[in-house]
Design an enzyme around this catalytic site. Structure first.
Site, PDB file in Angstrom:
ATOM      1  N   LYS A 164       0.831  -1.196   0.000  1.00  0.00           N
ATOM      2  CA  LYS A 164       0.000   0.000   0.000  1.00  0.00           C
ATOM      3  C   LYS A 164       0.872   1.255   0.000  1.00  0.00           C
ATOM      4  O   LYS A 164       0.589   2.218  -0.723  1.00  0.00           O
ATOM      5  CB  LYS A 164      -0.918   0.008   1.219  1.00  0.00           C
ATOM      6  CG  LYS A 164      -1.698   1.319   1.377  1.00  0.00           C
ATOM      7  CD  LYS A 164      -2.623   1.312   2.575  1.00  0.00           C
ATOM      8  CE  LYS A 164      -3.328   2.669   2.703  1.00  0.00           C
ATOM      9  NZ  LYS A 164      -4.348   2.676   3.761  1.00  0.00           N
ATOM     10  N   HIS A 186      -7.221 -30.085 -32.193  1.00  0.00           N
ATOM     11  CA  HIS A 186      -8.010 -28.868 -32.015  1.00  0.00           C
ATOM     12  C   HIS A 186      -9.100 -29.047 -30.959  1.00  0.00           C
ATOM     13  O   HIS A 186     -10.270 -28.727 -31.172  1.00  0.00           O
ATOM     14  CB  HIS A 186      -8.610 -28.412 -33.345  1.00  0.00           C
ATOM     15  CG  HIS A 186      -7.569 -28.042 -34.365  1.00  0.00           C
ATOM     16  ND1 HIS A 186      -6.544 -27.158 -34.080  1.00  0.00           N
ATOM     17  CD2 HIS A 186      -7.377 -28.447 -35.640  1.00  0.00           C
ATOM     18  CE1 HIS A 186      -5.776 -27.031 -35.152  1.00  0.00           C
ATOM     19  NE2 HIS A 186      -6.254 -27.807 -36.107  1.00  0.00           N
TER      20      HIS A 186
END
Length: 527
Positions: free
Chosen positions: A137, A281
């Site tokens: 922070k 695929h």
């Protein structure tokens, strides 16, 4: 940012820490540390200030409370551009902390080891994440490091910047710290959620928030296409494909991994049998069960020899020499197996472009699937439901024969790994035709029959392989036309969910062709 004067180092993973700490000490940085980290630094010949000497309070509660004190968090959170903050530090005799090095108790590792509930609770870090969050922070004034890989770049920057690092680096480090905390907390939340599910807790909707996180294990050259960036992340406590061990071949591509995952999932569904799955695929182009891995591979390959070229092969049993020789005859992108014999690996060593992944004997499919959508994501349980024999109904005049039942059950397992709309023809424990991903079910049936006929023709066989086969449909037939195509192809039995308003028309068509049909009451859509 003021030049670095004080650093707090409190880590579980002490990899490369002593080298980094020595570089800090050489710059005149005071080193503050706790417990095992302090001992490790002292053993490396470094002067260390113990946290307890700053807080005036020894650690307590078996180490659960060490750094949770204003002397630490005040030093981490003070905005040094704010005169009131600076004054507060002076009044409390607290010195600013300009660098935090903190990695966390290994909760994810403990989770993957299957540790007890009590052990896992004790592995949940509190002090480390609290300090990390505070430092991240306040990154305008505090450098935060959560990954040993960042020691070198940060030390280089500090030396080049006379004790400071660029703002962009501090922001990147803070972003990485928050992401690490999110991933860590996601692992804990997921574990506790699973525990709540197992206990049957339903009064609290603990899934009202869903956290997901992971660590990058590979950066892809690109995604599905060269203009897309991509990476692979391993989820906390994760198993399966993401945790597989590569033993041969070049780096995997995004598409390799996507296809490999589809193959791995399908193979896992047949883990109770010696089976082989070939995927192209993201769709199976062949699945077979047999007595040996080599026979299973040949059975799967026979289904569609054209599509199998450049595909992904997954086995459910140890890769042996016979299977390796058969696989070596065909260009294959990826081979997945629980394990492999030395002879098999030697046979395939000449195939330098073949990637071989070993998953271990106990690899399992993930319990949930996540799919991103614009602005959010979908989460669902993985489709692992077994065929409910009590729900299966014979709806035609003719019952399936024993041989048909065997193939119907096999085809029903296979169909849930084929993208919808899906039709599968199967015979003698192997797929003989697969129709996948079509907008209409009748087209899926036509494609499956056409591919099976072509495969037979290419092999010099006079009879289409669908003759005497069975067929599976992932969802109900909305009209009889799909069933008619299957009958014309020569299939003698069909398994499908049922539930269409025109079920009776479909059943009547099956009866006209002398077919057996069973319904499951369960569909297997896969999108």
């Amino acid at each position: 940012m003021q030049p670095l004067r004080r650093a707090v180092l409190s880590v579980f993973d002490k990899q490369d820490l002593d080298g980094f700490a020595k570089r800090l000490a050489h710059m005149g940085v005071e080193l503050v540390s706790t417990g095992g980290t302090s001992k490790a630094l002292q053993q490396a010949g470094l002067a260390v200030t113990d946290v307890a000497s700053l807080t005036g309070f020894p650690e307590m509660l078996d180490g659960r409370v060490k750094t949770l004190h204003p002397a630490i968090h005040g030093g981490l959170l003070a905005d040094l551009d704010n005169t009131a903050h600076a004054s507060a530090l002076d009044s409390a005799d607290i010195a600013p902390i300009g660098l935090l090095v903190s990695n966390l108790y290994p909760f994810e590792a403990a989770l993957s080891e299957g540790r007890s509930y009590a052990d896992l609770v004790e592995t949940i870090d509190v002090g480390g994440p609290t300090m990390t969050r505070a430092a991240a922070k306040n990154h305008r004034h505090v450098i935060v490091i959560v990954d040993p890989e960042d020691y070198g770049p940060v030390a280089d920057a500090l030396e080049a910047g006379n004790g400071t690092v660029p703002e962009a680096m501090r922001r990147a480090l803070a972003a990485k710290a928050f992401a690490r905390l999110a991933s860590y907390d996601a692992a804990i939340a997921g574990w506790l959620g699973d525990e709540a599910d197992a206990a049957g807790e339903d009064a609290i909707d603990h899934r009202a928030y869903f956290a997901v996180g992971g660590r990058k294990t590979a950066t892809m050259r690109y995604g599905e296409n060269p203009h897309q960036s991509a990476a692979l992340y391993g989820m906390p406590g994760g198993e399966g494909l993401a945790a597989a061990t590569p033993v041969q071949g070049k780096a995997l591509s995004y598409n390799n991994i996507a296809d490999a995952d589809a193959a791995f999932a399908a193979a896992a569904d047949f883990s109770d049998r010696c089976a082989c799955v070939i995927v192209k695929h993201a769709n199976p182009c062949g699945i077979a069960v047999a007595e040996t891995p080599g026979l299973a591979y040949r059975g799967a390959f026979r289904c569609d020899t054209v599509s199998a070229f450049g595909g992904v092969v997954a086995l459910t049993r140890t890769l042996d020499a016979d299977a390796a020789r058969a696989i070596a005859e065909v260009f294959t992108e990826v081979l997945i197996a629980p394990s492999a014999s030395n002879e098999a690996l030697q046979i395939l060593a000449a195939k330098s472009n073949l990637r071989i992944l070993l998953t271990g004997e106990d690899a399992v499919r993930p319990s949930r699937m996540i799919h991103t959508v614009a602005g959010g994501f979908l989460v669902q349980d993985t489709d692992t439901a077994a065929l409910d024999e009590d729900a299966v109904k014979v709806v035609t005049q003719r019952e399936p024969t024993e041989a048909e039942w065997r193939d119907l059950r096999f085809a029903w397992r296979a169909i849930r790994h084929v993208k919808s709309n899906a039709i599968v023809f199967a015979k003698n424990g192997a797929t003989v035709g697969v129709g996948a991903g079509q907008m209409s079910r009748v087209d899926a049936a036509r494609i499956a029959a056409w591919k099976a006929a072509d495969a037979a023709k290419d092999a010099g066989e006079g009879t289409p392989r669908t003759v005497g086969s069975v067929a599976a449909s992932d969802a109900f037939f909305p009209f009889p036309d799909g069933l008619e195509v299957i009958a014309e192809a020569g299939a003698t039995a069909v398994i499908q969910p049922g539930g269409s308003r025109r079920d009776q028309e479909v059943i009547d068509a099956a009866d006209r062709h002398g077919m057996a049909m069973v319904t499951t009451g369960m569909r297997h859509f896969r999108h």
